[in-house]
Design a protein around this motif. Structure first.
Motif, PDB file in Angstrom:
ATOM      1  N   TYR A 170       0.826  -1.212   0.000  1.00 16.27           N
ATOM      2  CA  TYR A 170       0.000   0.000   0.000  1.00 16.27           C
ATOM      3  C   TYR A 170       0.860   1.262   0.000  1.00 16.27           C
ATOM      4  O   TYR A 170       0.513   2.261  -0.635  1.00 16.27           O
ATOM      5  CB  TYR A 170      -0.921  -0.011   1.218  1.00 16.27           C
ATOM      6  CG  TYR A 170      -1.954   1.092   1.235  1.00 16.27           C
ATOM      7  CD1 TYR A 170      -3.195   0.914   0.637  1.00 16.27           C
ATOM      8  CD2 TYR A 170      -1.701   2.307   1.867  1.00 16.27           C
ATOM      9  CE1 TYR A 170      -4.155   1.913   0.654  1.00 16.27           C
ATOM     10  CE2 TYR A 170      -2.649   3.319   1.886  1.00 16.27           C
ATOM     11  CZ  TYR A 170      -3.868   3.112   1.286  1.00 16.27           C
ATOM     12  OH  TYR A 170      -4.822   4.112   1.302  1.00 16.27           O
ATOM     13  N   THR A 171       1.973   1.224   0.706  1.00 12.17           N
ATOM     14  CA  THR A 171       2.778   2.435   0.877  1.00 12.17           C
ATOM     15  C   THR A 171       3.857   2.603  -0.185  1.00 12.17           C
ATOM     16  O   THR A 171       4.435   3.687  -0.287  1.00 12.17           O
ATOM     17  CB  THR A 171       3.443   2.457   2.265  1.00 12.17           C
ATOM     18  OG1 THR A 171       4.359   1.351   2.384  1.00 12.17           O
ATOM     19  CG2 THR A 171       2.407   2.379   3.369  1.00 12.17           C
ATOM     20  N   THR A 172       4.134   1.567  -0.976  1.00 10.93           N
ATOM     21  CA  THR A 172       5.201   1.673  -1.979  1.00 10.93           C
ATOM     22  C   THR A 172       4.714   1.499  -3.414  1.00 10.93           C
ATOM     23  O   THR A 172       5.512   1.628  -4.345  1.00 10.93           O
ATOM     24  CB  THR A 172       6.310   0.639  -1.718  1.00 10.93           C
ATOM     25  OG1 THR A 172       5.764  -0.690  -1.823  1.00 10.93           O
ATOM     26  CG2 THR A 172       6.930   0.835  -0.342  1.00 10.93           C
ATOM     27  N   THR A 173       3.439   1.207  -3.616  1.00  4.73           N
ATOM     28  CA  THR A 173       2.901   1.054  -4.965  1.00  4.73           C
ATOM     29  C   THR A 173       2.532   2.424  -5.511  1.00  4.73           C
ATOM     30  O   THR A 173       1.634   3.092  -4.983  1.00  4.73           O
ATOM     31  CB  THR A 173       1.670   0.121  -4.977  1.00  4.73           C
ATOM     32  OG1 THR A 173       2.049  -1.163  -4.474  1.00  4.73           O
ATOM     33  CG2 THR A 173       1.121  -0.035  -6.386  1.00  4.73           C
ATOM     34  N   GLU A 174       3.207   2.858  -6.554  1.00  6.01           N
ATOM     35  CA  GLU A 174       3.046   4.227  -7.048  1.00  6.01           C
ATOM     36  C   GLU A 174       1.622   4.510  -7.507  1.00  6.01           C
ATOM     37  O   GLU A 174       1.109   5.620  -7.309  1.00  6.01           O
ATOM     38  CB  GLU A 174       4.041   4.500  -8.171  1.00  6.01           C
ATOM     39  CG  GLU A 174       5.488   4.529  -7.700  1.00  6.01           C
ATOM     40  CD  GLU A 174       6.466   4.908  -8.798  1.00  6.01           C
ATOM     41  OE1 GLU A 174       6.015   5.103  -9.953  1.00  6.01           O
ATOM     42  OE2 GLU A 174       7.676   5.018  -8.506  1.00  6.01           O
ATOM     43  N   ASP A 175       0.951   3.533  -8.110  1.00 13.04           N
ATOM     44  CA  ASP A 175      -0.425   3.756  -8.556  1.00 13.04           C
ATOM     45  C   ASP A 175      -1.349   4.031  -7.376  1.00 13.04           C
ATOM     46  O   ASP A 175      -2.263   4.861  -7.470  1.00 13.04           O
ATOM     47  CB  ASP A 175      -0.938   2.535  -9.333  1.00 13.04           C
ATOM     48  CG  ASP A 175      -0.354   2.453 -10.733  1.00 13.04           C
ATOM     49  OD1 ASP A 175       0.242   3.457 -11.184  1.00 13.04           O
ATOM     50  OD2 ASP A 175      -0.481   1.386 -11.365  1.00 13.04           O
ATOM     51  N   VAL A 176      -1.134   3.338  -6.263  1.00 11.99           N
ATOM     52  CA  VAL A 176      -1.944   3.556  -5.062  1.00 11.99           C
ATOM     53  C   VAL A 176      -1.726   4.967  -4.531  1.00 11.99           C
ATOM     54  O   VAL A 176      -2.675   5.711  -4.257  1.00 11.99           O
ATOM     55  CB  VAL A 176      -1.593   2.522  -3.973  1.00 11.99           C
ATOM     56  CG1 VAL A 176      -2.255   2.883  -2.640  1.00 11.99           C
ATOM     57  CG2 VAL A 176      -2.007   1.122  -4.410  1.00 11.99           C
ATOM     58  N   VAL A 177      -0.472   5.342  -4.391  1.00 14.55           N
ATOM     59  CA  VAL A 177      -0.138   6.657  -3.832  1.00 14.55           C
ATOM     60  C   VAL A 177      -0.653   7.776  -4.737  1.00 14.55           C
ATOM     61  O   VAL A 177      -1.214   8.772  -4.254  1.00 14.55           O
ATOM     62  CB  VAL A 177       1.386   6.765  -3.626  1.00 14.55           C
ATOM     63  CG1 VAL A 177       1.768   8.161  -3.158  1.00 14.55           C
ATOM     64  CG2 VAL A 177       1.857   5.716  -2.622  1.00 14.55           C
ATOM     65  N   THR A 178      -0.501   7.617  -6.050  1.00 15.41           N
ATOM     66  CA  THR A 178      -0.954   8.642  -6.990  1.00 15.41           C
ATOM     67  C   THR A 178      -2.473   8.756  -6.991  1.00 15.41           C
ATOM     68  O   THR A 178      -3.025   9.866  -7.002  1.00 15.41           O
ATOM     69  CB  THR A 178      -0.443   8.328  -8.402  1.00 15.41           C
ATOM     70  OG1 THR A 178       0.984   8.274  -8.391  1.00 15.41           O
ATOM     71  CG2 THR A 178      -0.903   9.389  -9.393  1.00 15.41           C
ATOM     72  N   VAL A 204       4.154  10.668   0.473  1.00 17.04           N
ATOM     73  CA  VAL A 204       5.422  10.643   1.200  1.00 17.04           C
ATOM     74  C   VAL A 204       6.359   9.604   0.603  1.00 17.04           C
ATOM     75  O   VAL A 204       7.448   9.382   1.125  1.00 17.04           O
ATOM     76  CB  VAL A 204       5.206  10.370   2.709  1.00 17.04           C
ATOM     77  CG1 VAL A 204       4.437  11.501   3.351  1.00 17.04           C
ATOM     78  CG2 VAL A 204       4.506   9.029   2.940  1.00 17.04           C
ATOM     79  N   LEU A 205       5.941   8.967  -0.480  1.00 16.43           N
ATOM     80  CA  LEU A 205       6.781   8.033  -1.222  1.00 16.43           C
ATOM     81  C   LEU A 205       7.680   8.862  -2.133  1.00 16.43           C
ATOM     82  O   LEU A 205       7.200   9.592  -3.008  1.00 16.43           O
ATOM     83  CB  LEU A 205       5.922   7.073  -2.041  1.00 16.43           C
ATOM     84  CG  LEU A 205       6.643   6.007  -2.854  1.00 16.43           C
ATOM     85  CD1 LEU A 205       7.385   5.018  -1.938  1.00 16.43           C
ATOM     86  CD2 LEU A 205       5.653   5.254  -3.754  1.00 16.43           C
ATOM     87  N   ASP A 206       8.980   8.786  -1.934  1.00 13.69           N
ATOM     88  CA  ASP A 206       9.913   9.672  -2.627  1.00 13.69           C
ATOM     89  C   ASP A 206       9.766   9.635  -4.143  1.00 13.69           C
ATOM     90  O   ASP A 206       9.906  10.659  -4.815  1.00 13.69           O
ATOM     91  CB  ASP A 206      11.356   9.320  -2.244  1.00 13.69           C
ATOM     92  CG  ASP A 206      11.865  10.161  -1.079  1.00 13.69           C
ATOM     93  OD1 ASP A 206      11.309  11.244  -0.846  1.00 13.69           O
ATOM     94  OD2 ASP A 206      12.815   9.717  -0.414  1.00 13.69           O
ATOM     95  N   SER A 207       9.468   8.468  -4.692  1.00 13.11           N
ATOM     96  CA  SER A 207       9.392   8.355  -6.147  1.00 13.11           C
ATOM     97  C   SER A 207       8.166   9.056  -6.725  1.00 13.11           C
ATOM     98  O   SER A 207       8.083   9.248  -7.944  1.00 13.11           O
ATOM     99  CB  SER A 207       9.382   6.873  -6.552  1.00 13.11           C
ATOM    100  OG  SER A 207       8.249   6.216  -6.020  1.00 13.11           O
ATOM    101  N   VAL A 208       7.225   9.450  -5.882  1.00 12.49           N
ATOM    102  CA  VAL A 208       6.004  10.118  -6.345  1.00 12.49           C
ATOM    103  C   VAL A 208       5.986  11.593  -5.948  1.00 12.49           C
ATOM    104  O   VAL A 208       5.354  12.419  -6.608  1.00 12.49           O
ATOM    105  CB  VAL A 208       4.752   9.401  -5.792  1.00 12.49           C
ATOM    106  CG1 VAL A 208       3.478  10.132  -6.165  1.00 12.49           C
ATOM    107  CG2 VAL A 208       4.701   7.963  -6.313  1.00 12.49           C
ATOM    108  N   VAL A 209       6.681  11.936  -4.868  1.00 14.54           N
ATOM    109  CA  VAL A 209       6.705  13.327  -4.398  1.00 14.54           C
ATOM    110  C   VAL A 209       7.138  14.254  -5.537  1.00 14.54           C
ATOM    111  O   VAL A 209       8.129  14.006  -6.212  1.00 14.54           O
ATOM    112  CB  VAL A 209       7.671  13.476  -3.204  1.00 14.54           C
ATOM    113  CG1 VAL A 209       7.852  14.955  -2.851  1.00 14.54           C
ATOM    114  CG2 VAL A 209       7.147  12.711  -1.999  1.00 14.54           C
TER     115      VAL A 209
END
Length: 398
Positions: free
Chosen positions: A309-317, A328-333
């Protein structure tokens, strides 16, 4: 005894974990391993994420929406019941640690916290050298405005007052503003005060700066809101189109839009002689002491979920785009795909300060909010009420 590291990747490796023999635990309701208190619109997105996770990993994990989450955790976890993971802001971590309700997964995640998440988020999920969960969003309150009533959001409180005065009366209000310490923190702490300085272990509830902040709220903001500090009254006036402004968090954004309000999000307006300083939080999936005695497959499924949940970019986006959850996931910030709502809330986070996570803060909320209520609802004197609250807090600490 530490378990083996179980999270070596997402996808095929996770799919090797099955829940055979543990389906009685994953039976729904209060017996669900995941507990949350999402709003209706947030829950719809969350359930979609959970379905995707189960499909991709061959798990069959479920979740439950729990009202009065904090009270439920107080009774269930000490009794060996309750969730194996729950979601809330980081400020409960100190109390839950002191109460023995959390599970240290320091040696079980193969995630480098500092390389994966923002620095503030990585720090928020750790306490006393332990890793008690994983973070997925930052949040705070911001100014929301009805675009049909406000052409441009105000940058200063004086500009905001000029707009609010146009709507006071005849069943309309200038502002919906829930009157608890968290929501009011931006202006309580807006003149250099700090409610509780966790690093210095100093209480600032009775400081001159906090008195100034509460007086400012009473004289400039509260008189334009319903004569009620409770959440429902202040959310409903905006949701029903009877107020141009509301100060609240991203969790209410979806509900407003579902109600047909054309909502804009803006930074909190600046008071003359001060700066808004709202409390900020890091949302995280906590890991509970229930995992100590869990079967390996159940234990692994819950930890797999937290990482996924916390590292999947599609979820965070998606969470950012649909609910203004600040990544707060660096690759998406900093992604261009996050939208203007996230940008506005991010500006409010930049203004603010993290909520204290120390257990000592537990003794602060109720006396402070009683003082606020006395001032805003009953005409109490700000200095007298805050001094009385501070005395009660210090007595409880002793």
């Amino acid at each position: 005894m530490k378990r083996r590291p179980v999270l070596k990747g997402i996808g095929g490796a996770l799919a090797m974990t099955s829940l055979a023999g543990c389906m009685s635990y994953f039976s729904g309701g209060d017996s669900s391993p995941l507990w949350h208190q999402f709003t209706d619109s947030e829950e719809e997105t969350f359930e979609s994420h959970l379905e995707t996770f189960n499909d991709e990993t061959d798990h069959d994990i479920d979740a439950a929406s729990i009202s009065n989450l904090q009270d439920q955790l107080k009774t269930t976890l000490p009794a060996g019941d309750g969730p194996m993971s729950f979601t809330w802001a980081h400020d409960w971590i100190g109390t839950q640690h002191e109460n023995g309700n959390l599970y240290d997964a320091s040696d079980e995640f193969d995630v480098d916290l500092g390389e994966t998440y923002t620095e503030a988020a990585a720090q928020a999920v750790q306490w006393d050298g332990n890793v008690y969960g994983l973070p997925y969003a930052a949040e705070t309150v911001g100014l929301m405005y009805n675009k049909e009533m406000v052409e441009e959001p105000p940058e200063t409180v004086s500009e905001m007052v000029s707009i609010m005065e146009q709507y006071d009366g005849d069943g309309e209000y200038g502002l919906g503003y829930q009157g608890d310490a968290y929501h009011l923190s931006a202006y309580l702490q807006g003149f250099g005060g700090i409610i509780y300085d966790e690093d210095a272990d100093e209480l600032g509830v009775d400081s001159d700066a906090l008195v100034e902040g509460l007086t400012f709220i009473r004289d400039n903001l509260y008189e334009h809101s319903p004569n009620d500090i409770q959440e429902d009254a202040n959310i409903s006036v905006f949701e029903n189109g009877n107020a141009p402004f509301v100060v609240t968090g991203p969790w209410n954004l979806g509900g407003f839009r579902d109600a047909g309000i054309d909502v804009g999000v803006a930074p909190l307006p600046t008071p003359e002689g001060g700066e808004p300083t709202p409390y900020t939080g890091v949302q995280m999936w906590y890991l509970t002491s229930r995992l100590e005695d869990a079967d390996d497959d159940v234990h692994d499924a819950v930890l797999n979920w937290a990482k996924w949940y916390t590292t999947t970019e599609d979820v965070v986006t998606t969470n950012a785009q649909d609910h203004a959850m600040i990544p707060v996931l660096d690759s998406v910030v900093g992604s261009d795909e996050l939208g203007s709502d996230v940008d506005a809330f991010s500006q409010n986070v930049d203004m603010g300060m993290p909520m204290p996570a120390s257990k000592k803060m537990d003794a602060v909320w109720e006396p402070l909010e009683s003082a606020i209520d006395m001032v805003l609802s009953s005409g109490g004197d700000p200095q007298e009420e805050l001094e009385s609250a501070a005395e009660k807090i210090r007595d409880s600490w002793e």
